[in-house]
Design an enzyme around this catalytic site. Sequence first.
Site, PDB file in Angstrom:
ATOM      1  N   THR A  19      13.648  -4.647  -1.462  1.00 55.13           N
ATOM      2  CA  THR A  19      14.490  -4.777  -0.270  1.00 55.13           C
ATOM      3  C   THR A  19      14.798  -6.231   0.033  1.00 55.13           C
ATOM      4  O   THR A  19      15.864  -6.550   0.560  1.00 55.13           O
ATOM      5  CB  THR A  19      13.775  -4.114   0.933  1.00 55.13           C
ATOM      6  OG1 THR A  19      13.685  -2.724   0.646  1.00 55.13           O
ATOM      7  CG2 THR A  19      14.512  -4.309   2.226  1.00 55.13           C
ATOM      8  N   TYR A  32      20.623   1.042   2.334  1.00 59.56           N
ATOM      9  CA  TYR A  32      20.979  -0.129   1.524  1.00 59.56           C
ATOM     10  C   TYR A  32      20.501   0.119   0.101  1.00 59.56           C
ATOM     11  O   TYR A  32      19.777   1.079  -0.168  1.00 59.56           O
ATOM     12  CB  TYR A  32      20.319  -1.403   2.083  1.00 59.56           C
ATOM     13  CG  TYR A  32      18.817  -1.306   2.102  1.00 59.56           C
ATOM     14  CD1 TYR A  32      18.139  -0.760   3.196  1.00 59.56           C
ATOM     15  CD2 TYR A  32      18.061  -1.708   0.998  1.00 59.56           C
ATOM     16  CE1 TYR A  32      16.767  -0.614   3.196  1.00 59.56           C
ATOM     17  CE2 TYR A  32      16.681  -1.578   0.998  1.00 59.56           C
ATOM     18  CZ  TYR A  32      16.043  -1.031   2.097  1.00 59.56           C
ATOM     19  OH  TYR A  32      14.680  -0.883   2.092  1.00 59.56           O
ATOM     20  N   THR A  98       8.482  -3.552  -1.454  1.00 60.11           N
ATOM     21  CA  THR A  98       7.205  -3.330  -0.758  1.00 60.11           C
ATOM     22  C   THR A  98       6.558  -1.997  -1.109  1.00 60.11           C
ATOM     23  O   THR A  98       5.353  -1.828  -0.925  1.00 60.11           O
ATOM     24  CB  THR A  98       7.400  -3.380   0.778  1.00 60.11           C
ATOM     25  OG1 THR A  98       8.281  -2.324   1.165  1.00 60.11           O
ATOM     26  CG2 THR A  98       7.949  -4.720   1.224  1.00 60.11           C
ATOM     27  N   ASP A  99       7.362  -1.037  -1.611  1.00 60.28           N
ATOM     28  CA  ASP A  99       6.813   0.314  -1.798  1.00 60.28           C
ATOM     29  C   ASP A  99       5.644   0.362  -2.781  1.00 60.28           C
ATOM     30  O   ASP A  99       4.687   1.113  -2.570  1.00 60.28           O
ATOM     31  CB  ASP A  99       7.922   1.278  -2.248  1.00 60.28           C
ATOM     32  CG  ASP A  99       8.847   1.641  -1.096  1.00 60.28           C
ATOM     33  OD1 ASP A  99       8.506   1.329   0.060  1.00 60.28           O
ATOM     34  OD2 ASP A  99       9.916   2.235  -1.341  1.00 60.28           O
ATOM     35  N   LYS A 171       0.077  -0.820   2.109  1.00 59.92           N
ATOM     36  CA  LYS A 171       1.280  -0.646   2.934  1.00 59.92           C
ATOM     37  C   LYS A 171       0.980   0.415   3.991  1.00 59.92           C
ATOM     38  O   LYS A 171       0.559   1.522   3.671  1.00 59.92           O
ATOM     39  CB  LYS A 171       2.473  -0.238   2.069  1.00 59.92           C
ATOM     40  CG  LYS A 171       3.768  -0.229   2.884  1.00 59.92           C
ATOM     41  CD  LYS A 171       5.014  -0.077   2.030  1.00 59.92           C
ATOM     42  CE  LYS A 171       6.250  -0.091   2.933  1.00 59.92           C
ATOM     43  NZ  LYS A 171       7.499   0.097   2.216  1.00 59.92           N
ATOM     44  N   GLU A 289     -24.317   9.314  -4.850  1.00 60.35           N
ATOM     45  CA  GLU A 289     -25.625   9.150  -5.490  1.00 60.35           C
ATOM     46  C   GLU A 289     -25.772  10.220  -6.567  1.00 60.35           C
ATOM     47  O   GLU A 289     -26.732  10.247  -7.309  1.00 60.35           O
ATOM     48  CB  GLU A 289     -26.751   9.327  -4.460  1.00 60.35           C
ATOM     49  CG  GLU A 289     -26.701   8.343  -3.295  1.00 60.35           C
ATOM     50  CD  GLU A 289     -26.642   6.909  -3.765  1.00 60.35           C
ATOM     51  OE1 GLU A 289     -27.433   6.544  -4.639  1.00 60.35           O
ATOM     52  OE2 GLU A 289     -25.769   6.169  -3.281  1.00 60.35           O
TER      53      GLU A 289
HETATM   54  C1  SIN Z   1      11.128  -2.202   0.029  1.00 61.25           C
HETATM   55  O1  SIN Z   1      11.175  -3.187  -0.683  1.00 61.25           O
HETATM   56  O2  SIN Z   1      10.730  -2.298   1.220  1.00 61.25           O
HETATM   57  C2  SIN Z   1      11.527  -0.807  -0.396  1.00 61.25           C
HETATM   58  C3  SIN Z   1      12.178  -0.746  -1.712  1.00 61.25           C
HETATM   59  C4  SIN Z   1      11.309  -1.217  -2.821  1.00 61.25           C
HETATM   60  O3  SIN Z   1      10.092  -1.049  -2.772  1.00 61.25           O
HETATM   61  O4  SIN Z   1      11.877  -1.747  -3.787  1.00 61.25           O
END
Ligand code: SIN
Length: 331
Positions: A19, A32, A98-99, A171, A289
């Site tokens: 993103t 997007y 971020t994914d 995340k 254990e």
């Molecule tokens: C993001 O970057 O927040 C979502 C899309 C991705 O992980 O490429």
Amino acid sequence: MILQKIETKNIVIIGTGGTIAGVGRVGNTSSYEAGQIEVNDLVDAVEGLSSLANLSTKNITNVDSCDITQEDYIKIANYINQSSEDNNIDGFVVTHGTDTLEETAYFLNLTVKTNKPVVITGAMRPATATSADGPLNLYQAIVLARSEKAIGKGVLVSFCDCIYSARDVHKVSCFKVNAFNQKDFGCLGYVRDDEVYFYNESSKLHTVKSEFDLKDVKKLPYVSVAYFFAGADVGILDYLSKTSNGVVIAGAGCGGSSKVWNKKIEELLKDGFPVVRSTRISSGLVTSEKSLNKYGICADTLPPQKARILLSLCLSKTTDLNKISDMFRKY
Ligand code: SIN
């Protein structure tokens, strides 16, 4: 008056997409396309970055991070390993979706062989959004990557003012800009303007102390994740044991599953097939254990998606379940 000379650091920004490099309807934060802008254009677009360090860029891929492949992991790690031998390079920033950022971060934490700072960042809003978070995240990642304080700390994630360890970062929001944390472990520190503040450090082995080496590795063993829920069909374990080199169970509670799943897991382990128990719960420790052959390898605090990265690297070295179990305690 003696003026202290502040050395300008040389930082390489490695683009992989996400993103942070996304483009959509101007102003909007959703709808997007991720991975549209090349990393050199991202860097050029942010005022003030060039005064932080001498920057160079390298685009390794430009995709939504759900499309990052094992080959991409290996390419990024190899690029950092080769470039870190250059005395003129002081640190690295990787821009990433971020994914699956936490998976790539953990992979690099176990496979890059340098004490130089390696910092991963991204953004929750595309570059075209109002109040896009990418520019500040990139700024702070460069501040962290040029810092002496980040040397030897393992791969770090810089996001929304905070510093996280690659091992523990998670995340936690699918749309807020403050999208990451380390659950019970808080964060390692903060970045504010041009300063870095560290308070904690991961005690798990990483980078130069990790035994995993990608030299000559082209392909890693394939590990899948089986998500348990009440009433889950045990047939999935049959299928995955035939199509994978190892399975991570995203179990209920402390890695638990039903009687039929437990029986199947025990049979697989008796045959020497690697099964790791992790939890689908967002925090906590899966440990046992009880006998390894009955219950499998415990994922410790690793979530399923990170346990599968570690199991894959373990399997590149050994298929001995006891040795793999020891590795899960170290990393
Ligand atoms: C993001 O970057 O927040 C979502 C899309 C991705 O992980 O490429």
